[in-house]
Design a protein around this motif. Structure first.
Motif, PDB file in Angstrom:
ATOM      1  N   ASP A 122       0.753  -1.217  -0.184  1.00  0.00           N
ATOM      2  CA  ASP A 122      -0.009  -0.090  -0.176  1.00  0.00           C
ATOM      3  C   ASP A 122       0.882   1.379   0.061  1.00  0.00           C
ATOM      4  OD1 ASP A 122      -2.686  -1.026  -0.094  1.00  0.00           O
ATOM      5  OD2 ASP A 122      -2.235  -1.756   1.987  1.00  0.00           O
ATOM      6  N   THR A 123       2.004   1.316  -0.661  1.00  0.00           N
ATOM      7  CA  THR A 123       2.903   2.215  -0.544  1.00  0.00           C
ATOM      8  C   THR A 123       3.351   2.536  -2.084  1.00  0.00           C
ATOM      9  OG1 THR A 123       3.639   1.390   1.399  1.00  0.00           O
ATOM     10  CG2 THR A 123       5.296   3.175   0.456  1.00  0.00           C
ATOM     11  N   PRO A 124       2.479   3.582  -2.618  1.00  0.00           N
ATOM     12  CA  PRO A 124       2.802   3.953  -3.953  1.00  0.00           C
ATOM     13  C   PRO A 124       4.170   4.931  -4.181  1.00  0.00           C
ATOM     14  CG  PRO A 124       0.849   5.192  -3.439  1.00  0.00           C
ATOM     15  CD  PRO A 124       1.205   4.036  -2.304  1.00  0.00           C
ATOM     16  N   VAL A 125       4.565   4.774  -5.280  1.00  0.00           N
ATOM     17  CA  VAL A 125       5.939   5.707  -5.393  1.00  0.00           C
ATOM     18  C   VAL A 125       5.337   6.861  -6.255  1.00  0.00           C
ATOM     19  CG1 VAL A 125       8.316   6.276  -6.583  1.00  0.00           C
ATOM     20  CG2 VAL A 125       7.814   3.797  -5.096  1.00  0.00           C
ATOM     21  N   THR A 126       5.429   7.939  -5.545  1.00  0.00           N
ATOM     22  CA  THR A 126       4.950   9.213  -6.408  1.00  0.00           C
ATOM     23  C   THR A 126       5.674  10.032  -6.940  1.00  0.00           C
ATOM     24  OG1 THR A 126       4.673  10.378  -4.287  1.00  0.00           O
ATOM     25  CG2 THR A 126       2.563   9.145  -4.948  1.00  0.00           C
ATOM     26  N   GLN A 127       7.037  10.075  -6.795  1.00  0.00           N
ATOM     27  CA  GLN A 127       8.168  10.930  -7.221  1.00  0.00           C
ATOM     28  C   GLN A 127       9.251  10.130  -7.333  1.00  0.00           C
ATOM     29  OE1 GLN A 127       7.527  14.620  -5.195  1.00  0.00           O
ATOM     30  NE2 GLN A 127       9.360  15.475  -5.887  1.00  0.00           N
ATOM     31  N   VAL A 128      10.142  10.188  -8.401  1.00  0.00           N
ATOM     32  CA  VAL A 128      11.464   9.645  -8.479  1.00  0.00           C
ATOM     33  C   VAL A 128      12.547  10.856  -8.879  1.00  0.00           C
ATOM     34  CG1 VAL A 128      12.891   7.919  -9.330  1.00  0.00           C
ATOM     35  CG2 VAL A 128      10.397   7.344  -8.758  1.00  0.00           C
ATOM     36  N   GLU A 129      13.649  11.032  -8.175  1.00  0.00           N
ATOM     37  CA  GLU A 129      14.679  11.829  -8.971  1.00  0.00           C
ATOM     38  C   GLU A 129      15.812  10.706  -8.722  1.00  0.00           C
ATOM     39  OE1 GLU A 129      14.861  15.080  -6.423  1.00  0.00           O
ATOM     40  OE2 GLU A 129      12.821  15.428  -6.425  1.00  0.00           O
ATOM     41  N   PRO A 130      16.266  10.407  -9.963  1.00  0.00           N
ATOM     42  CA  PRO A 130      17.288   9.706 -10.197  1.00  0.00           C
ATOM     43  C   PRO A 130      18.435  10.459 -10.156  1.00  0.00           C
ATOM     44  CG  PRO A 130      15.842   9.117 -11.943  1.00  0.00           C
ATOM     45  CD  PRO A 130      15.187  10.350 -11.153  1.00  0.00           C
ATOM     46  N   GLY A 131      19.426   9.720  -9.486  1.00  0.00           N
ATOM     47  CA  GLY A 131      20.825  10.703  -9.355  1.00  0.00           C
ATOM     48  C   GLY A 131      21.519   9.753  -8.111  1.00  0.00           C
ATOM     49  N   ALA A 132      22.649  10.599  -7.576  1.00  0.00           N
ATOM     50  CA  ALA A 132      23.537   9.776  -6.706  1.00  0.00           C
ATOM     51  C   ALA A 132      23.498  10.587  -5.235  1.00  0.00           C
ATOM     52  CB  ALA A 132      24.831   9.788  -7.218  1.00  0.00           C
ATOM     53  N   PRO A 133      22.635  10.369  -4.185  1.00  0.00           N
ATOM     54  CA  PRO A 133      21.798   9.201  -4.352  1.00  0.00           C
ATOM     55  C   PRO A 133      20.479   9.606  -5.097  1.00  0.00           C
ATOM     56  CG  PRO A 133      21.500  10.445  -2.345  1.00  0.00           C
ATOM     57  CD  PRO A 133      22.567  11.155  -3.263  1.00  0.00           C
ATOM     58  N   HIS A 134      19.708   8.434  -5.230  1.00  0.00           N
ATOM     59  CA  HIS A 134      18.378   8.787  -5.785  1.00  0.00           C
ATOM     60  C   HIS A 134      17.242   8.976  -4.623  1.00  0.00           C
ATOM     61  CE1 HIS A 134      19.742   6.252  -9.425  1.00  0.00           C
ATOM     62  NE2 HIS A 134      20.291   5.181  -8.347  1.00  0.00           N
ATOM     63  N   ARG A 135      16.433   9.704  -5.133  1.00  0.00           N
ATOM     64  CA  ARG A 135      15.470  10.228  -4.043  1.00  0.00           C
ATOM     65  C   ARG A 135      14.195   9.598  -4.520  1.00  0.00           C
ATOM     66  NH1 ARG A 135      17.082  13.892  -0.343  1.00  0.00           N
ATOM     67  NH2 ARG A 135      19.506  14.488  -0.391  1.00  0.00           N
ATOM     68  N   LEU A 136      13.157   9.451  -3.513  1.00  0.00           N
ATOM     69  CA  LEU A 136      11.727   9.256  -4.303  1.00  0.00           C
ATOM     70  C   LEU A 136      10.875   9.394  -2.961  1.00  0.00           C
ATOM     71  CD1 LEU A 136      11.467   5.491  -4.420  1.00  0.00           C
ATOM     72  CD2 LEU A 136      13.562   6.283  -4.271  1.00  0.00           C
ATOM     73  N   MET A 137       9.464   9.632  -3.103  1.00  0.00           N
ATOM     74  CA  MET A 137       8.489   9.384  -2.411  1.00  0.00           C
ATOM     75  C   MET A 137       7.758   8.136  -2.200  1.00  0.00           C
ATOM     76  SD  MET A 137       8.673  12.367  -0.819  1.00  0.00           S
ATOM     77  CE  MET A 137       6.872  12.499   0.105  1.00  0.00           C
ATOM     78  N   ALA A 138       7.745   7.861  -1.164  1.00  0.00           N
ATOM     79  CA  ALA A 138       7.271   6.493  -0.817  1.00  0.00           C
ATOM     80  C   ALA A 138       6.003   6.612   0.096  1.00  0.00           C
ATOM     81  CB  ALA A 138       8.030   5.441  -0.270  1.00  0.00           C
ATOM     82  N   GLY A 139       4.913   6.907  -0.811  1.00  0.00           N
ATOM     83  CA  GLY A 139       3.579   7.208  -0.030  1.00  0.00           C
ATOM     84  C   GLY A 139       4.035   8.701   0.463  1.00  0.00           C
ATOM     85  N   SER A 140       3.991   9.036   1.700  1.00  0.00           N
ATOM     86  CA  SER A 140       4.246  10.497   2.014  1.00  0.00           C
ATOM     87  C   SER A 140       5.637  10.452   2.713  1.00  0.00           C
ATOM     88  CB  SER A 140       3.268  11.051   3.339  1.00  0.00           C
ATOM     89  OG  SER A 140       3.112   9.805   4.119  1.00  0.00           O
ATOM     90  N   GLN A 141       6.337   9.358   2.434  1.00  0.00           N
ATOM     91  CA  GLN A 141       7.860   9.294   3.359  1.00  0.00           C
ATOM     92  C   GLN A 141       8.836   9.498   2.070  1.00  0.00           C
ATOM     93  OE1 GLN A 141       8.919   8.600   6.679  1.00  0.00           O
ATOM     94  NE2 GLN A 141      10.983   9.060   5.509  1.00  0.00           N
ATOM     95  N   PRO A 142       9.803  10.368   2.371  1.00  0.00           N
ATOM     96  CA  PRO A 142      10.810  10.639   1.337  1.00  0.00           C
ATOM     97  C   PRO A 142      11.877   9.566   1.614  1.00  0.00           C
ATOM     98  CG  PRO A 142      10.816  12.365   2.863  1.00  0.00           C
ATOM     99  CD  PRO A 142       9.586  11.531   3.475  1.00  0.00           C
ATOM    100  N   VAL A 143      12.584   8.901   0.730  1.00  0.00           N
ATOM    101  CA  VAL A 143      13.539   7.933   0.721  1.00  0.00           C
ATOM    102  C   VAL A 143      14.786   8.358   0.104  1.00  0.00           C
ATOM    103  CG1 VAL A 143      13.754   5.323   0.442  1.00  0.00           C
ATOM    104  CG2 VAL A 143      11.910   6.072   1.331  1.00  0.00           C
ATOM    105  N   SER A 144      15.904   7.822   0.239  1.00  0.00           N
ATOM    106  CA  SER A 144      17.025   7.929  -0.724  1.00  0.00           C
ATOM    107  C   SER A 144      17.791   6.647  -0.807  1.00  0.00           C
ATOM    108  CB  SER A 144      18.072   8.909  -0.184  1.00  0.00           C
ATOM    109  OG  SER A 144      18.693   8.539   0.904  1.00  0.00           O
ATOM    110  N   CYS A 145      18.503   6.285  -1.763  1.00  0.00           N
ATOM    111  CA  CYS A 145      19.115   5.191  -1.766  1.00  0.00           C
ATOM    112  C   CYS A 145      20.188   5.117  -2.894  1.00  0.00           C
ATOM    113  CB  CYS A 145      18.145   3.904  -2.279  1.00  0.00           C
ATOM    114  SG  CYS A 145      17.368   4.223  -3.902  1.00  0.00           S
ATOM    115  N   GLU A 146      21.260   4.214  -2.667  1.00  0.00           N
ATOM    116  CA  GLU A 146      22.351   4.347  -3.705  1.00  0.00           C
ATOM    117  C   GLU A 146      21.872   3.526  -5.056  1.00  0.00           C
ATOM    118  OE1 GLU A 146      25.605   2.198  -2.196  1.00  0.00           O
ATOM    119  OE2 GLU A 146      25.229   3.110  -0.223  1.00  0.00           O
TER     120      GLU A 146
END
Length: 398
Positions: free
Chosen positions: A135-159
């Protein structure tokens, strides 16, 4: 670090899509000690696994080879398939004590339920410390180093960001074009997509001619686009289905015919001439009915050659019978579309990806795996094997 009041969660790897490929990638990466998050927009993971094989999940094929796949680059699949084979997945199934059987043609199914496969993948993820969120749609993705995305209402970053969102097939299972749209937004080439492993529809007279035959299944060799499959066809209310038709649909091009040999391994012309000498009084529909069933034989006689004793058939009559059977030429109006298609043909161009790691050449740390890639397997467990193999390939490197 926070965005709009939310602290940004940092992971080594984020996998978007909790299907077969995504879960395999996650558990493989987690086992290497990577901190992994799986994001699934639906209310549970593995929905296509659960529905596949009539709820028994045709999870791989003993005879899976690169030749069982369609891609603009037929060599692309070789690396991943050779490094994680059907035997590797079978060993995982056996490790978890899941009973299974071969149905036919190397197709392996769970004895009990496809839930066993989903449970196995989730157990492996848990053992590897993987975080799975539904139940966690990804609504926004900003690829890069690191990648950033919105997982529901939670911002997340990853390598490493892994896209395992599948194609357009079976939208009621939650299928969307998320991964393909993301690829396009990053100028990553996407090959044209269309429904595959999908029934044909007929319309007008061709459909009327088959009225009342719905539910009848026949052994055939069905050909389209240069490929042929020895399997059953199934008459439906809307046209044709069955394994042979589903296979052929992956090769069919709109506006082209499908050729169906209704008497595989038999020279029908020679057979009818021989029987005309040996059993002159037997009726044509009785002979055809031995292979085609009584209902289809009756209809074929109504449509193509009037039913008579064989000794009343001329050679020209026999040629006419053969022309309606070897092959029976069908001109589909179309297909049932993504609504019932098992897979999506086309997808992210393999030229944009490393066949070893599934990483995007132009976007370091961005990976595409499974059905979203331009790799489509034949019916019978091959698409799952591609999911396992491509997921494992990425999981070893993310």
């Amino acid at each position: 670090m926070s965005e709009a009041g939310h602290t940004v969660e940092a992971f080594d790897v984020v996998v978007v899509g909790g299907g077969a490929a995504g879960l395999m990638c996650a558990l493989t990466a987690g086992a290497r000690g990577r901190r992994v998050l799986v994001l699934e927009h639906a209310n549970r993971v593995g929905k296509k696994i659960l529905m596949s094989g009539g709820g028994r999940c045709n999870f791989t094929n003993m005879y899976c080879e690169p030749e069982n796949f369609i891609s603009a680059n037929p060599h692309f699949v070789k690396s991943a398939l050779s490094r994680y084979t059907q035997w590797d997945f079978i060993a995982l199934v056996e490790k978890h004590g899941i009973p299974y059987h071969e149905k036919k043609l190397g197709q392996l199914f769970c004895d009990d339920s496809s839930k066993d496969i989903v449970r196995m993948l989730l157990d492996e993820c848990a053992a590897a410390g993987v975080t799975v969120r539904t139940d966690t749609p990804v609504t926004q993705v900003e690829p890069g180093a690191p990648h950033r995305l919105m997982a529901g209402s939670q911002p997340v970053s990853c390598e490493s960001l892994v896209i395992a969102t599948g194609g357009y097939s079976i939208p009621r299972m939650g299928a969307t074009g998320f991964g393909l749209d993301l690829a396009r937004s990053q100028n990553i080439p996407v090959r044209p997509t269309r429904p595959a492993l999908v029934p044909f529809t007929l319309s007008g007279r061709p459909l009327e001619e088959l009225e009342g035959l719905s539910g009848v299944s026949l052994d055939t060799v069905t050909r389209a686009g240069g490929a042929g499959f020895r399997e059953n066809i199934l008459f439906t209310h809307r046209g044709l289905s069955g394994p042979a038709v589903l296979q052929a649909s992956s090769y069919w091009v709109e506006g082209q015919p499908v050729e169906i040999d209704l008497f595989p391994e038999l020279d029908l012309a020679a057979h009818l001439r021989e029987l005309r000498e040996q059993r002159p009084k037997v009726e044509l529909k009785s002979v055809l009915g031995e292979q085609l069933t009584r209902r289809v034989a009756q209809r074929w006689c109504e449509l193509w050659v009037e039913n008579r004793p064989l000794d009343q058939l001329s050679n020209a009559d026999i040629d006419q019978v053969v022309a309606a059977c070897q092959p029976w030429t069908v001109w589909p109006a179309g297909t049932e579309g993504y609504r019932t298609a098992e897979v999506t043909l086309g997808g992210v161009d393999t030229d944009a990806l490393s066949s070893k790691t599934m990483e995007c050449r132009s976007a370091p740390g961005l990976y595409f795996i499974g059905e979203v890639v331009d790799v489509t397997g034949h019916l019978g467990g091959h698409n799952f094997q591609w999911a396992w193999a491509s997921g494992h390939a990425a999981g070893e490197y993310v």
